[in-house]
Design an enzyme around this catalytic site. Structure first.
Site, mmCIF file in Angstrom:
data_model
loop_
_atom_site.group_PDB
_atom_site.id
_atom_site.type_symbol
_atom_site.label_atom_id
_atom_site.label_comp_id
_atom_site.label_asym_id
_atom_site.label_seq_id
_atom_site.Cartn_x
_atom_site.Cartn_y
_atom_site.Cartn_z
ATOM 1 N N LYS A 13 0.816 -1.219 0.000
ATOM 2 C CA LYS A 13 0.000 0.000 0.000
ATOM 3 C C LYS A 13 0.850 1.269 0.000
ATOM 4 O O LYS A 13 0.443 2.274 -0.569
ATOM 5 C CB LYS A 13 -1.023 0.002 1.135
ATOM 6 C CG LYS A 13 -0.442 -0.073 2.531
ATOM 7 C CD LYS A 13 -1.565 -0.173 3.555
ATOM 8 C CE LYS A 13 -1.053 -0.063 4.963
ATOM 9 N NZ LYS A 13 0.069 -0.962 5.302
ATOM 10 N N ARG A 88 -5.565 2.992 11.649
ATOM 11 C CA ARG A 88 -5.241 1.580 11.853
ATOM 12 C C ARG A 88 -6.117 0.965 12.937
ATOM 13 O O ARG A 88 -5.981 -0.227 13.224
ATOM 14 C CB ARG A 88 -3.784 1.468 12.304
ATOM 15 C CG ARG A 88 -2.836 0.961 11.210
ATOM 16 C CD ARG A 88 -1.466 0.898 11.832
ATOM 17 N NE ARG A 88 -0.551 0.039 11.158
ATOM 18 C CZ ARG A 88 0.387 0.468 10.312
ATOM 19 N NH1 ARG A 88 0.461 1.736 9.985
ATOM 20 N NH2 ARG A 88 1.246 -0.382 9.798
ATOM 21 N N ARG A 127 12.193 -7.453 2.143
ATOM 22 C CA ARG A 127 12.133 -5.994 2.057
ATOM 23 C C ARG A 127 13.432 -5.372 2.586
ATOM 24 O O ARG A 127 14.011 -5.851 3.570
ATOM 25 C CB ARG A 127 10.953 -5.521 2.915
ATOM 26 C CG ARG A 127 10.426 -4.202 2.505
ATOM 27 C CD ARG A 127 8.946 -4.175 2.667
ATOM 28 N NE ARG A 127 8.572 -3.744 4.010
ATOM 29 C CZ ARG A 127 7.415 -3.166 4.267
ATOM 30 N NH1 ARG A 127 6.537 -2.950 3.323
ATOM 31 N NH2 ARG A 127 7.130 -2.820 5.494
ATOM 32 N N ARG A 160 14.576 -3.519 8.161
ATOM 33 C CA ARG A 160 14.123 -2.709 9.303
ATOM 34 C C ARG A 160 13.835 -3.595 10.509
ATOM 35 O O ARG A 160 13.402 -4.731 10.349
ATOM 36 C CB ARG A 160 12.825 -1.975 8.922
ATOM 37 C CG ARG A 160 13.061 -0.716 8.199
ATOM 38 C CD ARG A 160 11.822 0.078 7.820
ATOM 39 N NE ARG A 160 10.518 -0.437 8.213
ATOM 40 C CZ ARG A 160 9.392 -0.112 7.576
ATOM 41 N NH1 ARG A 160 9.421 0.723 6.542
ATOM 42 N NH2 ARG A 160 8.234 -0.582 7.966
ATOM 43 N N ARG A 171 2.985 -8.188 13.762
ATOM 44 C CA ARG A 171 2.298 -7.105 13.036
ATOM 45 C C ARG A 171 1.066 -7.647 12.314
ATOM 46 O O ARG A 171 0.039 -6.986 12.224
ATOM 47 C CB ARG A 171 3.252 -6.449 12.028
ATOM 48 C CG ARG A 171 4.333 -5.634 12.718
ATOM 49 C CD ARG A 171 5.352 -5.145 11.733
ATOM 50 N NE ARG A 171 4.860 -4.042 10.931
ATOM 51 C CZ ARG A 171 5.491 -3.558 9.868
ATOM 52 N NH1 ARG A 171 6.622 -4.080 9.481
ATOM 53 N NH2 ARG A 171 4.989 -2.547 9.203
HETATM 54 P P1 AMP Z 1 4.154 1.216 8.588
HETATM 55 O O1 AMP Z 1 5.386 1.769 7.981
HETATM 56 O O2 AMP Z 1 2.896 1.926 8.150
HETATM 57 O O3 AMP Z 1 4.020 -0.281 8.419
HETATM 58 O O4 AMP Z 1 4.258 1.492 10.167
HETATM 59 C C1 AMP Z 1 5.310 0.987 10.933
HETATM 60 C C2 AMP Z 1 4.915 0.956 12.404
HETATM 61 O O5 AMP Z 1 4.589 2.290 12.845
HETATM 62 C C3 AMP Z 1 3.677 0.138 12.742
HETATM 63 O O6 AMP Z 1 3.961 -1.247 12.898
HETATM 64 C C4 AMP Z 1 3.226 0.779 14.038
HETATM 65 O O7 AMP Z 1 4.040 0.379 15.124
HETATM 66 C C5 AMP Z 1 3.526 2.258 13.776
HETATM 67 N N1 AMP Z 1 2.357 2.933 13.176
HETATM 68 C C6 AMP Z 1 2.263 3.458 11.913
HETATM 69 N N2 AMP Z 1 1.056 3.990 11.714
HETATM 70 C C7 AMP Z 1 0.349 3.812 12.860
HETATM 71 C C8 AMP Z 1 -0.970 4.131 13.282
HETATM 72 N N3 AMP Z 1 -1.846 4.750 12.456
HETATM 73 N N4 AMP Z 1 -1.330 3.804 14.544
HETATM 74 C C9 AMP Z 1 -0.477 3.194 15.377
HETATM 75 N N5 AMP Z 1 0.763 2.840 15.046
HETATM 76 C C10 AMP Z 1 1.195 3.143 13.805
#
Ligand code: AMP
Length: 214
Positions: A13, A88, A127, A160, A171
């Site tokens: 996404k 989320r 990744r 990462r 996750r």
């Molecule tokens: P992402 O890069 O979007 O996969 O986000 C990486 C991490 O950031 C996630 O696994 C969460 O720990 C945190 N995170 C990102 N967006 C949110 C959100 N809207 N609410 C809570 N945690 C978030």
């Protein structure tokens, strides 16, 4: 156009969000990127967010919602934006709706990029990310020109912390428990559109655009 990207972590996404933002000249707003930038800059928010991110947990809503509301009220977002990784949770979605309602607006579309769990695990283990400029690659599907090196800035690429295998499984659990209910939430609002995320990046993009413009 105000767009939300839904889908499991690793569904692609983020890649699609960037392409949509570029096509419509609207900002791509990724909460994950905002948290990572804060971690890199050593801010208080970054320190708090890292504790949750490293375990694959969600950062608490109270640390997340306000920063998104501030970002979408900036000037460059007045013609629309693509939200990537937010909301989320149902409370985040409700906070977003309430904030937009105050200014007589609402989200236009939520795009769900569908990918099965096994493929997610495979994708995420391949990744690689550049912690300097935020670019992401995949050792098979989107390799950098030179192995292990970022095309944009020449920095060494890394897996990462939150893409480590045990964190990925957590996750996914968190996604199914807390984020998947948003699919019903936006379906009930009549703004959900789903795309098959197992197709190639270009095919997924074309099918998103066909649905946005159809
Ligand atoms: P992402 O890069 O979007 O996969 O986000 C990486 C991490 O950031 C996630 O696994 C969460 O720990 C945190 N995170 C990102 N967006 C949110 C959100 N809207 N609410 C809570 N945690 C978030």
């Amino acid at each position: 156009m105000k767009i939300i990207m839904l889908g499991a972590p690793g569904a692609g996404k983020g890649t699609q969000a960037k392409k949509i933002a570029e096509k419509y000249s609207i900002p791509h707003i990724s909460t994950g990127d905002i948290f990572r930038a804060n971690i890199k800059n050593g801010t208080e928010l970054g320190k708090k967010a890292k504790e949750y991110m490293d375990k694959g947990e969600l950062v608490p809503d109270e640390l997340t919602c306000d920063l998104v509301m501030d970002r979408i009220s900036e000037d460059d977002a007045k013609n629309g934006f693509v939200l990537d990784g937010f909301p989320r949770t149902i409370p985040q979605a409700e906070a977003l709706d309430a904030a937009l309602e105050k200014i007589s607006q609402s989200m236009d579309v939520a795009i769900d990029v569908e990918v099965d769990d096994d493929s997610i695990v495979k994708r995420m283990s391949g990744r690689r990310a550049c912690l300097k400029c935020g670019a992401t690659y995949h050792i098979v599907s989107i390799p950098p020109k030179k192995e292990g090196i970022c095309d944009n800035c020449g920095e060494a690429l890394v897996l990462r912390d939150d893409d480590q295998p045990e964190t990925v499984l957590n996750r996914l659990r968190v996604y199914h428990n807390q984020t998947q209910p948003l699919i019903d939430y936006y379906s009930r609002k009549g703004i959900l559109c789903s795309v098959d995320g197992m197709e190639s990046m270009e095919t997924v993009f074309n099918s998103i655009i066909a649905q946005l413009e159809g």
